[in-house]
Motif scaffolding. Structure first.
Motif, PDB file in Angstrom:
ATOM      1  N   ASN A   1       0.872  -1.205   0.133  1.00 37.44           N
ATOM      2  CA  ASN A   1       0.098  -0.023   0.012  1.00 37.44           C
ATOM      3  C   ASN A   1       0.880   1.212   0.144  1.00 37.44           C
ATOM      4  OD1 ASN A   1      -2.460   1.503  -0.181  1.00 37.44           O
ATOM      5  ND2 ASN A   1      -3.179   0.649   1.986  1.00 37.44           N
ATOM      6  N   ASP A   2       0.186   2.245  -0.319  1.00 34.32           N
ATOM      7  CA  ASP A   2       1.147   3.706  -0.512  1.00 34.32           C
ATOM      8  C   ASP A   2       0.995   4.326   0.815  1.00 34.32           C
ATOM      9  OD1 ASP A   2      -1.644   4.626  -0.510  1.00 34.32           O
ATOM     10  OD2 ASP A   2      -1.485   5.635  -2.587  1.00 34.32           O
ATOM     11  N   ASP A   3       0.239   4.173   1.781  1.00 31.14           N
ATOM     12  CA  ASP A   3       0.236   4.748   3.333  1.00 31.14           C
ATOM     13  C   ASP A   3       0.885   3.911   4.319  1.00 31.14           C
ATOM     14  OD1 ASP A   3      -1.856   2.967   3.540  1.00 31.14           O
ATOM     15  OD2 ASP A   3      -3.346   4.505   3.919  1.00 31.14           O
TER      16      ASP A   3
ATOM     17  N   MET B   1       1.276  -2.254  12.008  1.00 31.41           N
ATOM     18  CA  MET B   1       1.206  -1.932  13.365  1.00 31.41           C
ATOM     19  C   MET B   1       1.254  -0.306  13.127  1.00 31.41           C
ATOM     20  SD  MET B   1       5.278  -2.606  14.014  1.00 31.41           S
ATOM     21  CE  MET B   1       5.350  -1.916  15.674  1.00 31.41           C
ATOM     22  N   GLY B   2       1.107   0.238  14.232  1.00 31.58           N
ATOM     23  CA  GLY B   2       0.906   1.902  14.163  1.00 31.58           C
ATOM     24  C   GLY B   2      -0.577   2.062  14.453  1.00 31.58           C
TER      25      GLY B   2
ATOM     26  N   GLY C   1      -4.664  -3.936  14.527  1.00 35.87           N
ATOM     27  CA  GLY C   1      -3.550  -4.629  14.007  1.00 35.87           C
ATOM     28  C   GLY C   1      -2.869  -5.436  15.096  1.00 35.87           C
ATOM     29  N   THR C   2      -1.670  -5.617  15.249  1.00 33.44           N
ATOM     30  CA  THR C   2      -0.757  -6.361  16.123  1.00 33.44           C
ATOM     31  C   THR C   2      -0.223  -5.525  17.205  1.00 33.44           C
ATOM     32  OG1 THR C   2       0.956  -7.957  15.884  1.00 33.44           O
ATOM     33  CG2 THR C   2       1.451  -6.016  14.887  1.00 33.44           C
TER      34      THR C   2
ATOM     35  N   VAL D   1       4.179  -0.702   8.898  1.00 37.50           N
ATOM     36  CA  VAL D   1       3.676   0.186   9.802  1.00 37.50           C
ATOM     37  C   VAL D   1       2.735   1.066   8.908  1.00 37.50           C
ATOM     38  CG1 VAL D   1       4.726   2.142  11.273  1.00 37.50           C
ATOM     39  CG2 VAL D   1       6.138   0.352  10.669  1.00 37.50           C
ATOM     40  N   ASN D   2       1.380   1.100   9.508  1.00 43.66           N
ATOM     41  CA  ASN D   2       0.513   2.123   8.961  1.00 43.66           C
ATOM     42  C   ASN D   2       0.555   3.545   9.594  1.00 43.66           C
ATOM     43  OD1 ASN D   2      -2.057   2.019   7.430  1.00 43.66           O
ATOM     44  ND2 ASN D   2      -2.897   2.551   9.380  1.00 43.66           N
ATOM     45  N   TYR D   3       0.169   4.565   8.543  1.00 47.22           N
ATOM     46  CA  TYR D   3       0.262   5.641   8.846  1.00 47.22           C
ATOM     47  C   TYR D   3      -0.838   6.391   8.111  1.00 47.22           C
ATOM     48  CZ  TYR D   3       2.751   6.712   4.436  1.00 47.22           C
ATOM     49  OH  TYR D   3       3.299   6.642   3.286  1.00 47.22           O
ATOM     50  N   TYR D   4      -1.302   7.484   8.514  1.00 47.68           N
ATOM     51  CA  TYR D   4      -2.430   8.381   7.877  1.00 47.68           C
ATOM     52  C   TYR D   4      -1.937   9.212   6.937  1.00 47.68           C
ATOM     53  CZ  TYR D   4      -5.412   6.173  11.428  1.00 47.68           C
ATOM     54  OH  TYR D   4      -6.014   5.446  12.481  1.00 47.68           O
TER      55      TYR D   4
END
Length: 444
Positions: free
Chosen positions: A131-133, A187-188, A232-233, A302-305
């Motif tokens: 993904n791109d985010d 995560m994140g 998430g984790t 690592v997920n971010y907005y």
């Protein structure tokens, strides 16, 4: 040589992500001897010409790497390819098929379906979705690439995949079944941007998230689902590899950190809902509920907005996507529940996924009583107005589109049935036609 598709769907400027994925592709070639086709399906040019130009420049600046082939398709190239696929598939309504593949607005299931057909056209045996985010974790200065675990196992008989995992929970009776799914989590930040609701009023957050839990479940199970949803984790960073082979839990797989074998994605496309968050998990449900052996690993992303979802202009459209997710569950849960009941009967004698029983479940869900969605919108209206501020504006937007939202949720289920029925012919057309070079040398 094994040929795989490392794929990025995007609708925004993301040059850093493109560079990261090219590095992951080179890592895969160097460590596994595969041929990697990096497929970037980019509709940024529809919204942001300058952002698209940055992506083009990022692709152009990539250093050539042996065994890595980069395909960057803008909106026009995608339209040409998917129009050709729709027409050559022999479907009764190629215009509808094209609209479901490349709608004029963001559609998470559709963009992944485009990846699936692109992978088929490139002759790949697996698709590896990013993904791109999201970012990769880093350990000792080196990025932690999920493709490491994916290529150790994807497509192999489960008995052979045991050698590449740190723990096996495989039933010996499943040793001959192929590993069609390898996934990590994230995560994140929450993977749906609703954390602010929890900060403003935990009780309202509970009421809202509970709307997406199965209404037939006992209250304690629905409440437990609220606690784990979208999280998430956790926050524990990567320190060493851990991977488990066996029947996975649906909560341990994440659509933006996943590898899928072609024997899965060439059978079942995802729900082509427009402007609907989280509508791209049906294939994972099918594999999990069929109790196919899979590998779950800890190379979590690592997920971010991205900022636009919290701006004045972007807030209501993003949150409407969450509303549409809640409404879609009225039609998805009968399908998922039917998958659970069918279990291994979702598989044919060669352990392949069957589309026919799933198509029957989808068709049976289309005329589901809307009372559940009427109730959902009533609860959302009360909840958003209780929060006040910009959530009052959101409540007004939902109320103003109430009938349209109810109709679209039902229409999405009906369109999904059409796409599932047409999918084998579309896959065959994509494979037969391939991806043709575009005017700038990229595939199209």
């Amino acid at each position: 040589m094994q040929r795989v598709c490392l794929a990025l769907p995007t609708m925004r400027s993301c040059p850093g992500t493109i560079v990261d994925l090219a590095e992951e592709a080179a890592f895969a070639v160097e460590n596994f001897g595969v041929e990697v086709h990096l497929l970037i399906l980019d509709t940024t040019d529809t919204y942001d010409a300058a952002g698209f130009a940055k992506n083009v420049d990022a692709v152009a600046s990539l250093a050539p790497a042996p065994g890595v082939f980069v395909h960057h398709l803008g909106n026009a190239q995608q339209e040409e390819f998917f129009r050709r696929v729709a027409e050559q598939s022999g479907g009764a309504d190629p215009g509808l098929l094209l609209d479901m593949m490349l709608p004029p607005a963001v559609a998470y299931g559709s963009c992944v379906n485009r990846i699936f057909l692109g992978a088929a056209a490139l002759g790949c045996t697996s698709a590896h979705l990013r993904n791109d985010d999201a970012d990769f974790q880093v350990l000792d200065g080196r990025k932690v690439f999920p493709i490491h675990h994916e290529l150790l196992s994807i497509g192999k008989p489960a008995g052979e995949a045991e050698a590449g995992v740190t723990r096996s929970e495989l039933d010996p009776a499943d040793a001959d079944k192929p590993v069609l799914l390898v996934s990590g989590s994230f995560m994140g930040e929450l993977n749906v941007d609703i954390g602010e609701i929890r900060e403003l009023d935990p009780a309202v957050y509970h009421d809202v998230v509970r709307l997406w839990t199965p209404p037939v479940w006992p209250d304690e199970d629905r409440d437990a689902m609220v606690e784990v949803s979208f999280r998430g984790t956790g926050t524990e960073p990567f320190t060493a590899d851990e991977s488990v082979l066996g029947p996975p839990d649906i909560w341990n797989v994440f659509m933006c950190n996943v590898a899928l074998d072609h024997r899965a994605y060439e059978v079942l496309p995802l729900l082509p809902s427009v402007k609907t968050l989280g509508c791209d998990y049906a294939l994972l449900h099918a594999l999990v509920h069929a109790r196919m052996p899979a590998v779950v690993h800890n190379r979590h992303i690592v997920n971010y907005y991205t900022p636009e979802r919290r701006t004045g202009a972007g807030f209501v459209p993003y949150q409407m996507g969450f509303v549409k997710l809640l409404l879609s569950m009225l039609y998805l849960y009968p399908v998922y529940g039917g998958m659970i009941d069918l279990g291994r009967d979702l598989l044919d004698e060669r352990h392949g996924l069957k589309s026919e029983p799933i198509l029957e479940l989808i068709r049976g869900s289309v005329d589901w009583d809307r009372a559940g969605n009427e109730h959902c919108l009533d609860v959302l209206d009360r909840s958003y107005r209780k929060l006040g501020g910009k959530y009052t504006e959101l409540a007004d937007a939902v109320a103003g589109q109430r009938q349209q939202l109810l109709d679209e949720a039902q229409e999405d289920a009906a369109r999904w049935a059409v796409l599932v029925e047409a999918w084998p012919a579309m896959v065959a057309a994509a494979r037969a036609g391939g991806l043709r070079p575009g005017p700038d040398g990229a595939a199209g």
